[in-house]
Design a protein around this motif. Structure first.
Motif, PDB file in Angstrom:
ATOM      1  N   VAL A 202       0.838  -1.202   0.000  1.00 44.03           N
ATOM      2  CA  VAL A 202       0.000   0.000   0.000  1.00 44.03           C
ATOM      3  C   VAL A 202       0.872   1.250   0.000  1.00 44.03           C
ATOM      4  N   ARG A 203       1.982   1.207   0.699  1.00 42.69           N
ATOM      5  CA  ARG A 203       2.912   2.341   0.629  1.00 42.69           C
ATOM      6  C   ARG A 203       3.478   2.466  -0.781  1.00 42.69           C
ATOM      7  N   ASP A 204       3.781   1.333  -1.397  1.00 38.76           N
ATOM      8  CA  ASP A 204       4.266   1.365  -2.780  1.00 38.76           C
ATOM      9  C   ASP A 204       3.231   1.991  -3.710  1.00 38.76           C
ATOM     10  N   ILE A 205       1.950   1.685  -3.458  1.00 33.29           N
ATOM     11  CA  ILE A 205       0.881   2.259  -4.279  1.00 33.29           C
ATOM     12  C   ILE A 205       0.879   3.780  -4.160  1.00 33.29           C
ATOM     13  N   LEU A 206       0.961   4.293  -2.943  1.00 31.99           N
ATOM     14  CA  LEU A 206       0.952   5.750  -2.759  1.00 31.99           C
ATOM     15  C   LEU A 206       2.188   6.397  -3.384  1.00 31.99           C
TER      16      LEU A 206
END
Length: 313
Positions: A202-206
């Protein structure tokens, strides 16, 4: 430190146990983490070991432990001290309170992990009246606390908003429905939709969204839209004063908080009724690593019978 009134709280997750010792002034005097293990035998053994290790590390005797509470995923029968269907721990049916008491001689009480976290958040944040704890992690769930009491509903499902369907054209949820809130803002669902390797998807997505990746931009919008939908559901159904966001996705920090607030404001723009609720002003996001779940478990452990009324003092 002998002779002190110590309450121990344990938040048992799929991979780790977060354990705290709380004194009679509601101060956390010790904290540690260790593995939770897999299967009924390992879970009990690691809970017992966590209490022993915490006592040794914080410098109190086991005889000083007045009570112990455990927050654990799954279906919990709080009065019987039993947990059912904790699939991420390999537990089908476990009389946890009885077995842990037999090994330590300490009275244990068991609670669902999100409900325990809700109680902990209410006390640690000094929230009186009503509040909801919105847990954004691998999945999505909430616990509701009203005047210091966990509100379960008639069958114990109050707060299970992760499986409220909000998008009939959305993704298939593990529960069998389509477009559940969990498919929008659950870390597991987002990671599957992203489909790229990484330690913190999810951090990678942001991060990727900030660089203009189209897939990431769409998933980021889902995350914030889902958090907003969960907040609306909690306020419109239970009219809580505050929604406190916790769980693993708080590792996203201010990006999660700002994104959820902006989504609430944007989606209320066309409705005077929704604007009047000021939902964006009724949320707050806990710092990553907050001990609310373990602290709440300690409060549950000290609660009398099944009334679960806890003083904020």
């Amino acid at each position: 430190m002998t002779g002190r009134r110590i309450r121990v709280g344990l938040d048992v997750g799929g991979t780790k146990i977060d354990a705290v010792a709380v004194d009679d002034a509601d101060e956390i005097i010790g904290r540690l983490r260790r593995e939770s293990g897999w299967g009924e035998h390992e879970v009990v053994a690691n809970i017992v070991a966590a209490v022993r290790d915490l006592a040794a590390e914080a410098g109190f005797a086991l005889d000083d432990v007045e009570s112990a509470g455990v927050g654990i995923p799954g279906l919990v029968d709080a009065d019987a001290g039993r947990v059912l269907h904790a699939v991420n721990l390999g537990v089908e049916s476990l009389d946890l309170a009885v077995l842990a008491h037999e090994r330590l001689g300490v009275d244990f009480r068991i609670e669902n992990d999100v409900k325990a976290a809700a109680l902990g958040a209410a006390v640690l944040r000094g929230i009186t009246g009503s509040m909801a704890f919105l847990n954004l992690g691998t999945g999505v769930a909430a616990g509701i606390v009203i005047d210091g009491r966990i509100w379960r509903g008639s069958r114990g499902t109050a707060g299970e908003i992760g499986h409220l369907s909000v998008d009939p054209n959305g993704r298939l949820c593990g529960c069998g429905q389509v477009g559940c809130i969990e498919t929008l803002c659950g870390g597991g669902a987002l990671a599957r939709a992203w489909g790229r390797p990484g330690a913190l998807p999810v951090r990678d997505i942001l991060d990727a969204a900030e660089l203009g990746d189209a897939d990431a931009v769409a998933l980021r919008a889902d995350l914030f839209r889902g958090a907003a939908a969960a907040t609306r559901a909690l306020v419109l159904s239970a009219d809580v004063d505050r929604v406190v966001i916790g769980g693993g996705l708080t590792a996203l920090g201010s990006r999660l908080d700002a994104g959820a607030r902006e989504a609430l404001r944007r989606e209320a723009a066309s409705s005077a009724f929704m604007r009047s609720l000021r939902l964006d002003e009724r949320i707050e996001t806990l710092p990553a690593g907050s001990p609310v779940a373990a602290f709440g478990a300690a409060l549950v452990g000290a609660a009398e019978s099944s009334k679960e009324i806890v003083s904020h003092g």
